[in-house]
Scaffold this motif. Structure first.
Motif, PDB file in Angstrom:
ATOM      1  N   PHE A 192      36.475  28.440  39.834  1.00 26.35           N
ATOM      2  CA  PHE A 192      37.728  27.799  40.259  1.00 26.35           C
ATOM      3  C   PHE A 192      38.652  27.614  39.044  1.00 26.35           C
ATOM      4  CE2 PHE A 192      40.164  23.817  41.228  1.00 26.35           C
ATOM      5  CZ  PHE A 192      41.073  24.434  42.089  1.00 26.35           C
ATOM      6  N   VAL A 193      38.086  27.263  37.910  1.00 26.88           N
ATOM      7  CA  VAL A 193      38.897  27.117  36.694  1.00 26.88           C
ATOM      8  C   VAL A 193      39.577  28.451  36.373  1.00 26.88           C
ATOM      9  CG1 VAL A 193      38.816  26.743  34.197  1.00 26.88           C
ATOM     10  CG2 VAL A 193      37.534  25.232  35.715  1.00 26.88           C
ATOM     11  N   LEU A 194      38.804  29.527  36.472  1.00 22.97           N
ATOM     12  CA  LEU A 194      39.385  30.849  36.195  1.00 22.97           C
ATOM     13  C   LEU A 194      40.542  31.139  37.148  1.00 22.97           C
ATOM     14  CD1 LEU A 194      36.161  32.964  35.543  1.00 22.97           C
ATOM     15  CD2 LEU A 194      38.118  32.776  33.990  1.00 22.97           C
ATOM     16  N   LYS A 195      40.343  30.784  38.417  1.00 27.36           N
ATOM     17  CA  LYS A 195      41.369  31.049  39.430  1.00 27.36           C
ATOM     18  C   LYS A 195      42.658  30.286  39.110  1.00 27.36           C
ATOM     19  CE  LYS A 195      41.603  31.309  44.441  1.00 27.36           C
ATOM     20  NZ  LYS A 195      40.952  30.918  45.677  1.00 27.36           N
ATOM     21  N   VAL A 196      42.493  29.006  38.744  1.00 28.79           N
ATOM     22  CA  VAL A 196      43.663  28.180  38.418  1.00 28.79           C
ATOM     23  C   VAL A 196      44.361  28.742  37.176  1.00 28.79           C
ATOM     24  CG1 VAL A 196      44.410  25.883  37.641  1.00 28.79           C
ATOM     25  CG2 VAL A 196      42.721  26.092  39.474  1.00 28.79           C
ATOM     26  N   CYS A 197      43.571  29.088  36.168  1.00 28.72           N
ATOM     27  CA  CYS A 197      44.170  29.554  34.915  1.00 28.72           C
ATOM     28  C   CYS A 197      44.860  30.909  35.098  1.00 28.72           C
ATOM     29  CB  CYS A 197      43.117  29.613  33.812  1.00 28.72           C
ATOM     30  SG  CYS A 197      42.633  27.953  33.284  1.00 28.72           S
ATOM     31  N   GLU A 198      44.257  31.780  35.913  1.00 29.36           N
ATOM     32  CA  GLU A 198      44.934  33.064  36.184  1.00 29.36           C
ATOM     33  C   GLU A 198      46.299  32.802  36.819  1.00 29.36           C
ATOM     34  OE1 GLU A 198      44.172  35.963  35.221  1.00 29.36           O
ATOM     35  OE2 GLU A 198      41.993  36.084  34.969  1.00 29.36           O
ATOM     36  N   ALA A 199      46.326  31.856  37.757  1.00 28.21           N
ATOM     37  CA  ALA A 199      47.585  31.576  38.461  1.00 28.21           C
ATOM     38  C   ALA A 199      48.598  30.933  37.519  1.00 28.21           C
ATOM     39  CB  ALA A 199      47.309  30.662  39.655  1.00 28.21           C
ATOM     40  N   VAL A 200      48.137  30.046  36.671  1.00 29.14           N
ATOM     41  CA  VAL A 200      49.031  29.384  35.713  1.00 29.14           C
ATOM     42  C   VAL A 200      49.568  30.420  34.718  1.00 29.14           C
ATOM     43  CG1 VAL A 200      49.049  27.772  33.754  1.00 29.14           C
ATOM     44  CG2 VAL A 200      48.044  27.074  35.943  1.00 29.14           C
ATOM     45  N   LYS A 201      48.677  31.302  34.301  1.00 28.01           N
ATOM     46  CA  LYS A 201      49.102  32.349  33.344  1.00 28.01           C
ATOM     47  C   LYS A 201      50.188  33.216  33.954  1.00 28.01           C
ATOM     48  CE  LYS A 201      45.892  35.476  32.244  1.00 28.01           C
ATOM     49  NZ  LYS A 201      46.211  36.769  32.844  1.00 28.01           N
ATOM     50  N   GLU A 202      49.976  33.562  35.228  1.00 18.69           N
ATOM     51  CA  GLU A 202      50.959  34.410  35.902  1.00 18.69           C
ATOM     52  C   GLU A 202      52.305  33.691  36.003  1.00 18.69           C
ATOM     53  OE1 GLU A 202      49.379  36.036  39.551  1.00 18.69           O
ATOM     54  OE2 GLU A 202      51.435  36.428  40.234  1.00 18.69           O
ATOM     55  N   ALA A 203      52.224  32.385  36.205  1.00 17.30           N
ATOM     56  CA  ALA A 203      53.465  31.607  36.334  1.00 17.30           C
ATOM     57  C   ALA A 203      54.189  31.495  34.995  1.00 17.30           C
ATOM     58  CB  ALA A 203      53.141  30.210  36.867  1.00 17.30           C
ATOM     59  N   TRP A 204      53.449  31.403  33.908  1.00 18.95           N
ATOM     60  CA  TRP A 204      54.081  31.227  32.580  1.00 18.95           C
ATOM     61  C   TRP A 204      54.464  32.557  31.943  1.00 18.95           C
ATOM     62  CZ3 TRP A 204      56.258  27.370  30.008  1.00 18.95           C
ATOM     63  CH2 TRP A 204      56.538  27.541  28.639  1.00 18.95           C
ATOM     64  N   GLU A 205      53.673  33.602  32.191  1.00 12.93           N
ATOM     65  CA  GLU A 205      53.864  34.927  31.587  1.00 12.93           C
ATOM     66  C   GLU A 205      53.864  34.868  30.056  1.00 12.93           C
ATOM     67  OE1 GLU A 205      56.021  37.901  34.472  1.00 12.93           O
ATOM     68  OE2 GLU A 205      57.417  36.377  33.775  1.00 12.93           O
ATOM     69  N   PRO A 206      52.680  34.660  29.480  1.00 11.92           N
ATOM     70  CA  PRO A 206      52.584  34.631  28.016  1.00 11.92           C
ATOM     71  C   PRO A 206      52.684  36.031  27.418  1.00 11.92           C
ATOM     72  CG  PRO A 206      50.408  34.526  28.972  1.00 11.92           C
ATOM     73  CD  PRO A 206      51.364  34.539  30.131  1.00 11.92           C
ATOM     74  N   SER A 207      52.766  36.098  26.109  1.00 13.89           N
ATOM     75  CA  SER A 207      52.750  37.394  25.426  1.00 13.89           C
ATOM     76  C   SER A 207      51.644  37.357  24.370  1.00 13.89           C
ATOM     77  CB  SER A 207      54.093  37.643  24.752  1.00 13.89           C
ATOM     78  OG  SER A 207      54.288  36.660  23.745  1.00 13.89           O
ATOM     79  N   VAL A 208      51.385  38.513  23.773  1.00 18.94           N
ATOM     80  CA  VAL A 208      50.375  38.554  22.716  1.00 18.94           C
ATOM     81  C   VAL A 208      50.852  37.708  21.535  1.00 18.94           C
ATOM     82  CG1 VAL A 208      49.149  40.075  21.087  1.00 18.94           C
ATOM     83  CG2 VAL A 208      49.590  40.835  23.440  1.00 18.94           C
ATOM     84  N   GLU A 209      52.172  37.769  21.284  1.00 18.92           N
ATOM     85  CA  GLU A 209      52.734  37.028  20.151  1.00 18.92           C
ATOM     86  C   GLU A 209      52.788  35.529  20.432  1.00 18.92           C
ATOM     87  OE1 GLU A 209      54.465  39.615  21.695  1.00 18.92           O
ATOM     88  OE2 GLU A 209      53.415  40.978  20.324  1.00 18.92           O
ATOM     89  N   ASN A 210      53.113  35.162  21.656  1.00 15.11           N
ATOM     90  CA  ASN A 210      53.191  33.741  22.003  1.00 15.11           C
ATOM     91  C   ASN A 210      52.209  33.483  23.152  1.00 15.11           C
ATOM     92  OD1 ASN A 210      53.821  31.125  22.690  1.00 15.11           O
ATOM     93  ND2 ASN A 210      56.034  31.401  22.484  1.00 15.11           N
ATOM     94  N   LYS A 211      50.976  33.234  22.733  1.00 10.60           N
ATOM     95  CA  LYS A 211      49.879  33.123  23.716  1.00 10.60           C
ATOM     96  C   LYS A 211      49.983  31.815  24.499  1.00 10.60           C
ATOM     97  CE  LYS A 211      46.684  35.239  20.344  1.00 10.60           C
ATOM     98  NZ  LYS A 211      47.059  36.620  20.479  1.00 10.60           N
ATOM     99  N   ILE A 212      49.443  31.838  25.706  1.00 11.73           N
ATOM    100  CA  ILE A 212      49.297  30.583  26.445  1.00 11.73           C
ATOM    101  C   ILE A 212      47.986  29.933  25.951  1.00 11.73           C
ATOM    102  CG2 ILE A 212      48.007  31.609  28.391  1.00 11.73           C
ATOM    103  CD1 ILE A 212      49.549  29.661  30.235  1.00 11.73           C
ATOM    104  N   ILE A 213      48.014  28.636  25.836  1.00  8.80           N
ATOM    105  CA  ILE A 213      46.793  27.943  25.396  1.00  8.80           C
ATOM    106  C   ILE A 213      46.085  27.394  26.626  1.00  8.80           C
ATOM    107  CG2 ILE A 213      45.874  26.029  24.011  1.00  8.80           C
ATOM    108  CD1 ILE A 213      48.591  26.194  22.407  1.00  8.80           C
ATOM    109  N   PHE A 214      44.856  27.861  26.867  1.00 11.94           N
ATOM    110  CA  PHE A 214      44.031  27.229  27.892  1.00 11.94           C
ATOM    111  C   PHE A 214      43.039  26.323  27.168  1.00 11.94           C
ATOM    112  CE2 PHE A 214      45.248  30.846  30.786  1.00 11.94           C
ATOM    113  CZ  PHE A 214      46.023  30.038  31.626  1.00 11.94           C
ATOM    114  N   ASN A 215      43.279  25.045  27.353  1.00 12.19           N
ATOM    115  CA  ASN A 215      42.455  24.052  26.688  1.00 12.19           C
ATOM    116  C   ASN A 215      41.364  23.610  27.667  1.00 12.19           C
ATOM    117  OD1 ASN A 215      41.906  22.160  24.546  1.00 12.19           O
ATOM    118  ND2 ASN A 215      42.799  20.571  25.862  1.00 12.19           N
TER     119      ASN A 215
END
Ligand SMILES: CC(=O)SCCNC(=O)CCNC(=O)[C@H](O)C(C)(C)COP(=O)(O)OP(=O)(O)OC[C@H]1O[C@@H](n2cnc3c(N)ncnc32)[C@H](O)[C@@H]1OP(=O)(O)O
Ligand SMILES: CC(C)C(=O)C(=O)O
Length: 658
Positions: A192-215
């Motif tokens: 479930f954590v993976l599912k939430v984080c995938e969805a959050v990542k898609e919403a934020w659209e990070p890049s290699v240079e400016n990564k999203i932080i999953f804490n």
């Protein structure tokens, strides 16, 4: 009964992940993680009295100075203190270095996110951090939400956050980063954590240079640290676009394993660690960043955080948190660079002697019994390492005397002085400070003032009349064979006495002069060395001159009792004479239990029965008369008592040098 007989119904065993091909156990930590210091947020929110703006300011400056590049400074929607502090940071020119990221936390509530973002207007680099719990327990009890609702809220708030930060040209912040914490990760379904984080990542659209932080927080530490490591490895392996993600750890210490959890989880693939200095934080605290950093350092990896002056860090931390750093806290605790017990002190002392003898430079390999880190590297002093209480032995005591007075005590004197210290610690029932031990030594060996004997005047001349080798015609006299004549005035208990004595050297001549007065001391051990000149009382250096330190162990003829005398003087002869007079004084003062032999000689300068020495004689009254040969010199005595080689060494010193 308070504890349950069978707690298995109330407390269920944590169900570990099944990852048979886990990789982390064979990994090592080879690089420094990204550090995030959350002292001003997670640490602060757990305090009885959270910090005010000024305290936060001072703490922030310290974190910057130490080298932290990501600092969670506040929970701006909590109230004015945190909001205004954040505003002050971003509006005060030069307060935040260009390479430092300010991180702020908000729950997934739009009005609070808005206020949080507003607080950062004017910042160069900012991390907006949102959290939402993902564990079934929190979903059910705290939020009354199911998985779908939680996921939807996380995505909605991420989209909203994006719209008012990186997508808003008027946000007033030069560079935005985004952190999302599935709170209670440690107790959540990993899929479930993976599912939430995938969805959050898609919403934020990070890049290699400016990564999203999953804490991925162990909001509450639920299991053994290997299980946390499994959870992290599972996330790292299964999240998509790993290169656009910084996996961050946020371990709490409920089971006391936060440091271990953080280390194993780094082995499992995490890139970043959130924690606080000395582990302040909710309940049992956050993971301790000092321990993590210095654990790395002692593995040869510089943590990029400068703890060269750990004491001043402790001062700020204690003042701001109003919580003392535990005396046993790793690296920083007052007691962790101290040894009280005799065998530890002995080993550490030997370790330092070996290191000094090897001429090691500061960066040479550290090999020290009981000490995993050179205390000097974190600004702690060697003096603090060895402390003396009733559990201490001679090694520690000798170390303190070496550090405070630069005196290298011979082994026998270490043993003798250690007994004096032991008596004192037993009597006081507490630790003795280094200065107290130094004072005890100065006092015991009369370095400041000999209470009974004082050398008023003296001369040492050669005594050709008793020379063992009278000059032979045509041959020069070997001056080494000439005997020395001590003539002098010695004040004993306030009265002056003219005395003489003959010996192989100045020391033996004085010994014989004392013997002529009835104080019959044999020299059993002798040692001297040079020291930098110091005030014997304060221990302070007195310029660049050297002094001689002499140690003499004496026995009274026919007695078992031994006493030590110590002399310090620029003149090596005087230093040894003082040592002998010191021993004589100690001997007389300790006499009641073992009386000194008192043998007036018929041909003496003084008839002690009628001379002003009478009070002394009275003091010695009742002492058994020695049957020994009163004319025997100290070296001959020594040869009888000491081993042959020791005697030879002392003979050389006494005959040749003094
Ligand atoms: C694990 C952590 O450390 S998370 C960080 C915790 N830190 C803090 O809470 C410190 C600052 N907090 C505060 O100042 C306040 O709690 C505020 C401003 C956030 C909220 O205050 P209030 O609105 O009065 O709410 P209160 O504190 O009583 O309760 C928390 C509410 O937020 C909700 N909430 C808790 N976490 C979250 C979250 N991550 N996202 C959204 N809502 C949340 C709770 O369900 C509760 O909602 P309810 O009132 O509808 O039942
Ligand atoms: C906000 C999150 C990261 C937190 O503090 C926790 O889970 O402990």
């Amino acid at each position: 009964m308070v504890m349950l007989k069978d707690p298995s119904k109330k407390y269920r065993k944590f169900k570990p992940l099944n990852i048979p091909d886990r990789q982390w156990p064979s990994k090592t930590i080879d690089k420094v993680p990204r550090w995030l210091a959350t002292d001003l947020r997670d640490g602060n929110q757990s305090l009885v009295d959270p910090m005010d703006g000024e305290q936060k300011w001072r703490y922030f400056q310290m974190l910057v100075k130490l080298g932290y590049k990501e600092i969670e400074v506040s929970f701006p929607s909590s109230g004015d203190t945190d909001y205004n502090f954040t505003r002050k940071l971003v509006t005060t020119p030069g307060a935040v270095p260009d390479d430092v990221w300010l991180q702020v936390l908000s729950p997934c509530r739009k009005e609070l996110i808005r206020r949080t973002v507003d607080s950062l207007k004017g910042a160069k680099k900012a991390i907006l951090h949102l959290y939402l719990a993902t564990s079934p327990c929190f979903q059910r009890i705290v939020f009354g939400m199911n998985n779908e609702q939680s996921l939807a809220l996380a995505v909605e708030c991420t989209r909203y956050a994006r719209s008012i930060t990186k997508d808003d040209p008027n946000s007033g912040v030069e560079e935005w980063a985004y952190e999302f914490s599935p709170e209670t990760f440690s107790d959540s379904d990993p899929d479930f954590v993976l599912k939430v984080c995938e969805a959050v990542k898609e919403a934020w659209e990070p890049s290699v240079e400016n990564k999203i932080i999953f804490n991925l927080p162990a909001t509450v530490e639920m299991s053994t640290p290997n299980v946390y490591a499994d959870q992290i490895e599972y996330f790292c392996r299964n999240i998509s676009e790993r290169e656009k993600i910084a996996v961050s750890l946020h371990p709490h210490n409920d089971r006391g394993c936060a440091v271990a959890a953080a280390e194993l989880a780094q082995m499992a693939g995490a890139d970043r660690v959130e924690g606080t200095l000395f582990g302040n934080g909710e309940r049992t605290g956050n993971v301790d960043l000092v321990t993590l950093a210095l654990n790395l350092y002692t593995q040869g990896i510089h943590p990029q955080i400068d703890f060269s002056d750990l004491n001043s860090v402790i001062e700020v931390v204690e003042k701001s948190n109003k919580i003392p750093v535990h005396p046993r806290a790793p690296y920083g605790g007052q007691l962790v660079v101290c040894a009280f017990s005799g065998s530890h002190q002995d080993a550490i002392k030997k370790g330092f002697v070996a290191r000094d003898a090897g001429g090691n430079a500061k960066e040479d390999p550290w090999e020290m019994p009981y000490l995993p880190l050179d205390p000097e590297d974190i600004g702690r002093t060697y003096e603090a390492i060895i402390r003396v209480n009733s559990q201490s032995g001679k090694g520690g005591v000798a170390w303190i005397i070496k550090r405070t007075l630069e005196l290298d005590l011979p082994r026998g004197l270490q043993v003798a002085f250690s007994k004096i210290v032991q008596r004192e610690t037993d009597m006081l029932g507490r630790e003795l400070q280094a200065n107290e031990i130094k004072d005890l030594f100065v006092d015991a060996y009369h370095l400041n003032r000999n209470p009974r004997f004082s050398l008023v005047d003296y001369s040492i001349t050669t005594d050709r009349s008793v020379s063992p080798a009278p000059p032979v015609a045509g041959k020069t006299v070997d001056s080494r064979n000439l005997r020395r004549l001590f003539t002098g005035v010695i004040e004993i208990d306030g009265k002056e006495h003219h005395v003489t004595g003959v010996g192989n050297g100045a020391l033996s001549a004085l010994a014989n002069a004392l013997k002529n007065m009835g104080i019959d001391l044999d020299i059993a051990d002798y040692k001297e060395h040079a020291i930098e000149k110091r005030d014997p009382v304060t221990g302070e250096k007195k310029g660049r001159d050297t002094q001689a330190a002499t140690y003499i162990e004496c026995t009274a003829a026919g007695q078992a009792q031994k006493v030590w005398g110590v002399g310090i003087h620029e003149d090596v002869v005087l230093s040894s004479l003082f040592a002998l007079l010191g021993a004589a004084s100690s001997f007389l003062s300790s006499r009641p239990s073992t009386p000194v032999p008192f043998r007036p000689k018929r041909n003496d300068t003084h008839d002690v029965t009628s001379s002003p020495l009478s009070p002394l004689r009275q003091e010695l009254n009742g002492a058994p008369k020695s049957t020994g040969d009163a004319s025997g010199d100290i070296v001959a005595n020594l040869e009888e008592k000491a081993s042959k080689s020791e005697a030879r060494e002392v003979r050389e010193q006494v005959n040749g040098r003094i």
